[in-house]
Write a protein that holds these residues in place. Structure first.
Motif, PDB file in Angstrom:
ATOM      1  N   ARG A   1      58.801  34.489  43.616  1.00 59.39           N
ATOM      2  CA  ARG A   1      57.723  33.506  43.714  1.00 59.39           C
ATOM      3  C   ARG A   1      56.451  34.031  43.066  1.00 59.39           C
ATOM      4  O   ARG A   1      55.583  33.289  42.671  1.00 59.39           O
ATOM      5  N   LEU A   2      56.357  35.376  43.031  1.00 58.36           N
ATOM      6  CA  LEU A   2      55.129  35.997  42.561  1.00 58.36           C
ATOM      7  C   LEU A   2      55.456  36.990  41.446  1.00 58.36           C
ATOM      8  O   LEU A   2      56.410  37.758  41.555  1.00 58.36           O
ATOM      9  N   MET A   3      54.673  36.938  40.376  1.00 63.40           N
ATOM     10  CA  MET A   3      54.886  37.865  39.270  1.00 63.40           C
ATOM     11  C   MET A   3      53.612  38.680  39.086  1.00 63.40           C
ATOM     12  O   MET A   3      52.528  38.107  38.934  1.00 63.40           O
ATOM     13  N   LEU A   4      53.742  40.007  39.125  1.00 63.90           N
ATOM     14  CA  LEU A   4      52.585  40.872  38.971  1.00 63.90           C
ATOM     15  C   LEU A   4      52.709  41.642  37.662  1.00 63.90           C
ATOM     16  O   LEU A   4      53.736  42.263  37.404  1.00 63.90           O
ATOM     17  N   ALA A   5      51.662  41.582  36.852  1.00 70.85           N
ATOM     18  CA  ALA A   5      51.714  42.259  35.561  1.00 70.85           C
ATOM     19  C   ALA A   5      50.535  43.207  35.453  1.00 70.85           C
ATOM     20  O   ALA A   5      49.380  42.780  35.567  1.00 70.85           O
ATOM     21  N   ASP A   6      50.854  44.511  35.280  1.00 71.95           N
ATOM     22  CA  ASP A   6      49.799  45.522  35.180  1.00 71.95           C
ATOM     23  C   ASP A   6      49.630  45.895  33.715  1.00 71.95           C
ATOM     24  O   ASP A   6      50.474  46.590  33.159  1.00 71.95           O
ATOM     25  N   GLU A   7      48.577  45.422  33.071  1.00 74.33           N
ATOM     26  CA  GLU A   7      48.336  45.655  31.648  1.00 74.33           C
ATOM     27  C   GLU A   7      49.571  45.332  30.814  1.00 74.33           C
ATOM     28  O   GLU A   7      50.087  46.189  30.096  1.00 74.33           O
ATOM     29  N   PRO A   8      50.103  44.124  30.902  1.00 77.69           N
ATOM     30  CA  PRO A   8      51.392  43.819  30.256  1.00 77.69           C
ATOM     31  C   PRO A   8      51.353  43.948  28.738  1.00 77.69           C
ATOM     32  O   PRO A   8      52.397  44.145  28.119  1.00 77.69           O
TER      33      PRO A   8
ATOM     34  N   VAL B   1      47.643  38.940  36.777  1.00 84.10           N
ATOM     35  CA  VAL B   1      47.634  39.882  35.654  1.00 84.10           C
ATOM     36  C   VAL B   1      46.431  40.804  35.791  1.00 84.10           C
ATOM     37  O   VAL B   1      45.300  40.343  35.923  1.00 84.10           O
ATOM     38  N   VAL B   2      46.700  42.100  35.805  1.00 81.13           N
ATOM     39  CA  VAL B   2      45.613  43.073  35.794  1.00 81.13           C
ATOM     40  C   VAL B   2      45.396  43.512  34.357  1.00 81.13           C
ATOM     41  O   VAL B   2      46.364  43.822  33.650  1.00 81.13           O
ATOM     42  N   THR B   3      44.156  43.510  33.912  1.00 82.53           N
ATOM     43  CA  THR B   3      43.891  43.895  32.524  1.00 82.53           C
ATOM     44  C   THR B   3      42.448  44.359  32.377  1.00 82.53           C
ATOM     45  O   THR B   3      41.604  44.107  33.237  1.00 82.53           O
ATOM     46  N   HIS B   4      42.199  45.094  31.329  1.00 84.17           N
ATOM     47  CA  HIS B   4      40.807  45.361  31.008  1.00 84.17           C
ATOM     48  C   HIS B   4      40.430  44.607  29.734  1.00 84.17           C
ATOM     49  O   HIS B   4      39.336  44.737  29.225  1.00 84.17           O
ATOM     50  N   ASP B   5      41.370  43.811  29.229  1.00 80.48           N
ATOM     51  CA  ASP B   5      41.172  43.089  27.975  1.00 80.48           C
ATOM     52  C   ASP B   5      40.664  41.672  28.275  1.00 80.48           C
ATOM     53  O   ASP B   5      41.384  40.852  28.851  1.00 80.48           O
ATOM     54  N   PRO B   6      39.433  41.367  27.920  1.00 82.04           N
ATOM     55  CA  PRO B   6      38.861  40.049  28.229  1.00 82.04           C
ATOM     56  C   PRO B   6      39.683  38.916  27.653  1.00 82.04           C
ATOM     57  O   PRO B   6      39.796  37.845  28.271  1.00 82.04           O
ATOM     58  N   GLU B   7      40.306  39.133  26.493  1.00 83.88           N
ATOM     59  CA  GLU B   7      41.106  38.075  25.878  1.00 83.88           C
ATOM     60  C   GLU B   7      42.294  37.716  26.749  1.00 83.88           C
ATOM     61  O   GLU B   7      42.679  36.556  26.873  1.00 83.88           O
ATOM     62  N   VAL B   8      42.890  38.741  27.339  1.00 83.90           N
ATOM     63  CA  VAL B   8      44.038  38.509  28.219  1.00 83.90           C
ATOM     64  C   VAL B   8      43.546  37.843  29.496  1.00 83.90           C
ATOM     65  O   VAL B   8      44.137  36.869  29.972  1.00 83.90           O
ATOM     66  N   ALA B   9      42.445  38.369  30.026  1.00 85.13           N
ATOM     67  CA  ALA B   9      41.916  37.853  31.285  1.00 85.13           C
ATOM     68  C   ALA B   9      41.552  36.385  31.165  1.00 85.13           C
ATOM     69  O   ALA B   9      41.787  35.583  32.063  1.00 85.13           O
ATOM     70  N   ARG B  10      41.007  36.017  30.046  1.00 83.31           N
ATOM     71  CA  ARG B  10      40.511  34.665  29.800  1.00 83.31           C
ATOM     72  C   ARG B  10      41.597  33.600  29.974  1.00 83.31           C
ATOM     73  O   ARG B  10      41.315  32.440  30.233  1.00 83.31           O
ATOM     74  N   ARG B  11      42.850  33.986  29.843  1.00 76.92           N
ATOM     75  CA  ARG B  11      43.931  33.005  29.914  1.00 76.92           C
ATOM     76  C   ARG B  11      44.250  32.593  31.340  1.00 76.92           C
ATOM     77  O   ARG B  11      45.034  31.681  31.560  1.00 76.92           O
ATOM     78  N   GLY B  12      43.693  33.280  32.336  1.00 79.58           N
ATOM     79  CA  GLY B  12      43.960  32.935  33.728  1.00 79.58           C
ATOM     80  C   GLY B  12      43.192  31.701  34.165  1.00 79.58           C
ATOM     81  O   GLY B  12      42.227  31.287  33.532  1.00 79.58           O
TER      82      GLY B  12
END
Lengths: 231, 401
Positions: A149-156, A184-195
């Motif tokens: 049910r839950l998907m966790l992605a660490d800096e995918p 999704v855990v990230t330090h990349d704003p581009e990736v984060a922005r998609r949430g």
């Protein structure tokens, strides 16, 4: 000399709803990985409570936690964490193997998943023979093989080139649209922005919460960026 | 996780480091082969001795000049006994009702020659009863003549092998051979009897006992064999023999051996020896177990990332423990099976090279060595497996791998 206890997280109160796509962003040491570990039931908070659905995680013993991770949660890591000696299909089968599913059935299911991520011809290849993007796709296939049910992605996308990164994010979003909750855990704003939402962390606290609408407007945090930092 | 999946997972892990797995397996193989071979040799020696003595029959008492107080020590080395004479033999036959047959024996080595051929043989001086007692068939001619045992005729029955070497295809019966300085007429040839109690009865020359004693200038018999009537009480007869000897020699200066007593004491000695060997071999299994532990500890530290992953995706403590225990179990079990194969192959080889020596790995040894190596695999695998089980998945995931 006294001992000093460092709290990786302080006063975090957050609710993630089913089907959401949440990004967690922050510099390294900000506590975003610890938060992810708690969400993924790999770690328990020393104080406070975490509910997974209706269940209070603090009351679960290690075996119940393992069962929860096996059946409800899929993990994706920056360094893929495929078992190097197993071929792609055997890696995908791994959670089903732990669950005690018979070989023929899990092989069928793994093949189906492999097809769905477009790696149907790569079943017999070992991780060393796959590109980074392919490895991460196999890892995603493994994570969804038990239909969590839950998907966790660490800096995918941390170890991927831009194009592969975009493909992986696309794949994750596709899954999200099939009602899998995505964090999704990230330090990349581009990736984060998609949430749908962004939680910005610093020193163990959530310092900012941005909704989708706020993200689409230009926002100063993304100008600062975290691309220099690694979690 | 299904048992067969745990097994398959272990196999893939071991095959990833084939040399390492192979070497730790070799340790087990050596241990198992050592146990199997050493017990087989010990057991073989015990059976050999037992077989040899028991073919004498359990109803035979051997009277040997000389007294021994200690079981297992060969008589003859202690003190200077009185001669054991033909008169003693006749007295025993007369005064012991349970005695069915008595065969006095003298023995010596001499050269037997016929025309230009000669060979060294054991010359046994005895009576016709000896043939029945030891089950020696007569192939040609007759056995030793019946009659007064004090009167030794100059005749001989040749062992078949001796006869063939001296006479080739000729019939030796009626011909004269030379035994040392004596001219002796051949009256018969033994049928095959083979080696018995370390003496090849096919390669002897058998003469009347008095002739033998004259020939070797002996006053004392080598020994007296007494066969008892069925259902005699062996201990009772022993006491009677000692009474007769006491009466005649004024002391009991003979030793009565029964196959049972010899077999019992030799078996006890060889049994102890076998156990000591097993003990030593078991130590090598222990060393092999430590080898497995070492290899598994290395594997656990190398595969920290994999262990972390397994835990993250939902492996329970128990599953992680079993995965690593299975690997050490596979090493030890495979080592035990290979060792068993190598051990049995070696036993076959030894049997093929020395057919007379019964080399048999006793079943108890085979079962216990298999059990022991499997246990060693589990025992020495527990520590590494527990270490894997206790790894914190978050820390383990952060490791390279």
């Amino acid at each position: 000399m006294g001992e000093q206890t460092l709290h990786a997280l302080e006063a975090v109160t957050e609710t993630i709803s089913a089907g959401e796509h949440v990004s967690i962003i922050g510099p390294s040491g900000s506590g975003k990985s610890t938060l992810l570990n708690i969400i993924g039931c790999l770690d328990k908070p020393t104080r406070g409570q975490y509910f997974f659905g209706e269940r209070a995680v603090e009351g679960l013993d290690p075996d119940e936690l393992a069962q929860l991770r096996l059946n409800e949660i899929g993990f994706i890591f920056q360094s893929f964490h495929l078992v190097p000696r197993l071929d792609a299909i055997a890696n995908i089968e791994l959670p089903m193997t732990l669950a005690g599913i018979a070989r023929a059935e899990r092989r069928d299911r793994a093949r189906e998943v492999l097809e769905s991520i477009g790696l149907g011809n790569w079943a017999g290849h070992r991780p060393a023979e796959l590109s980074g993007g392919q490895k991460q796709r196999v890892a995603i296939a493994r994570a969804i093989s038990m239909q969590p049910r839950l998907m966790l992605a660490d800096e995918p996308t941390g170890n991927l080139d831009t194009q592969s990164g975009v493909q992986i994010l696309g794949l994750l979003e596709e899954l999200n649209q099939k009602a899998i909750t995505l964090v999704v855990v990230t330090h990349d704003p581009e990736v984060a922005r998609r949430g749908d939402r962004i939680l910005e962390m610093r020193d163990g606290e959530i310092v900012r919460r941005l909704s989708a609408t706020e993200i689409s407007a230009a926002n100063p945090i993304f100008d600062r960026g975290y691309s220099g930092a690694r979690s | 996780m299904r048992a067969e999946d745990t097994f398959r997972f272990a196999i893939t892990a071991l095959l990833q480091q084939p040399r390492r797995a192979g070497l730790s397996l070799l340790g087990v193989v050596i241990g198992v082969v050592a146990v199997i071979l050493l017990t087989a040799l010990g057991e073989g020696a015990r059976r050999y001795v037992a077989e040899q003595f028991l073919t004498l029959g359990t109803d035979v008492i051997v009277v040997i000049p000389g007294k021994t107080e200690t079981i297992g020590m060969m008589p003859g080395f202690t003190g200077t006994p009185n001669d054991l004479t033909l008169d003693d033999a006749e007295a025993l036959l007369r005064r012991i009702p349970e005695a069915l047959r008595i065969a006095p024996i003298s023995m010596g080595n001499e050269t037997v020659s016929y025309q230009n051929k000669s060979r060294q043989v054991v010359v046994l001086g005895t009576t016709p009863e000896f043939f029945e007692l030891r089950g020696i068939p007569i192939a040609r001619g007759t056995g030793l003549p019946e009659g007064d045992i004090d009167r030794g005729a100059n005749v001989t029955v040749l062992g078949m092998e001796t006869a063939r070497e001296l006479f080739a295809e000729q019939n030796p019966v009626g011909k004269s051979v030379r035994i040392g300085e004596w001219r002796i007429r051949v009256i018969g040839v033994n049928g095959p009897r083979g080696t018995h109690l370390g003496q090849n009865l096919d390669e002897v020359s058998i003469v009347p006992v008095a002739t033998g004693m004259r020939m070797f200038n002996r006053t004392s018999l080598f020994r007296i064999m007494i066969q008892l009537r069925p259902h005699s009480d062996i201990d009772e007869v022993k006491r009677k023999i000692e009474a007769v000897i006491l009466d005649r020699h004024h002391e009991v200066d003979v030793t009565c051996m029964t196959p049972d007593s010899v077999v019992d004491s030799l078996s006890a000695i060889l049994g102890t020896l076998t156990l000591v060997l097993v003990g030593i071999a078991t130590i090598s299994l222990g060393v092999a177990g430590i080898g497995i532990m070492n290899v598994m500890l290395v594997a656990v530290s190398e595969r920290r990332a994999e262990i972390g992953l397994l835990k993250a995706i939902g492996a329970t403590h128990r599953q992680v423990l079993l995965i690593f225990l299975m690997e050490s179990l596979v090493i030890s079990t495979a080592g035990a099976l290979v060792g068993l194969g190598v051990g049995y192959a070696t036993i076959h080889l030894v049997t093929w090279m020395y057919p007379a020596m019964p080399v048999v790995a006793p079943l108890w040894a085979v079962i216990s060595v298999l059990g022991l190596s499997v246990c060693a695999g589990v025992f020495f695998g527990v520590l590494p497996a527990r270490r894997a089980m206790r790894l914190d998945p978050i820390v383990a995931l952060a490791s390279k791998g």
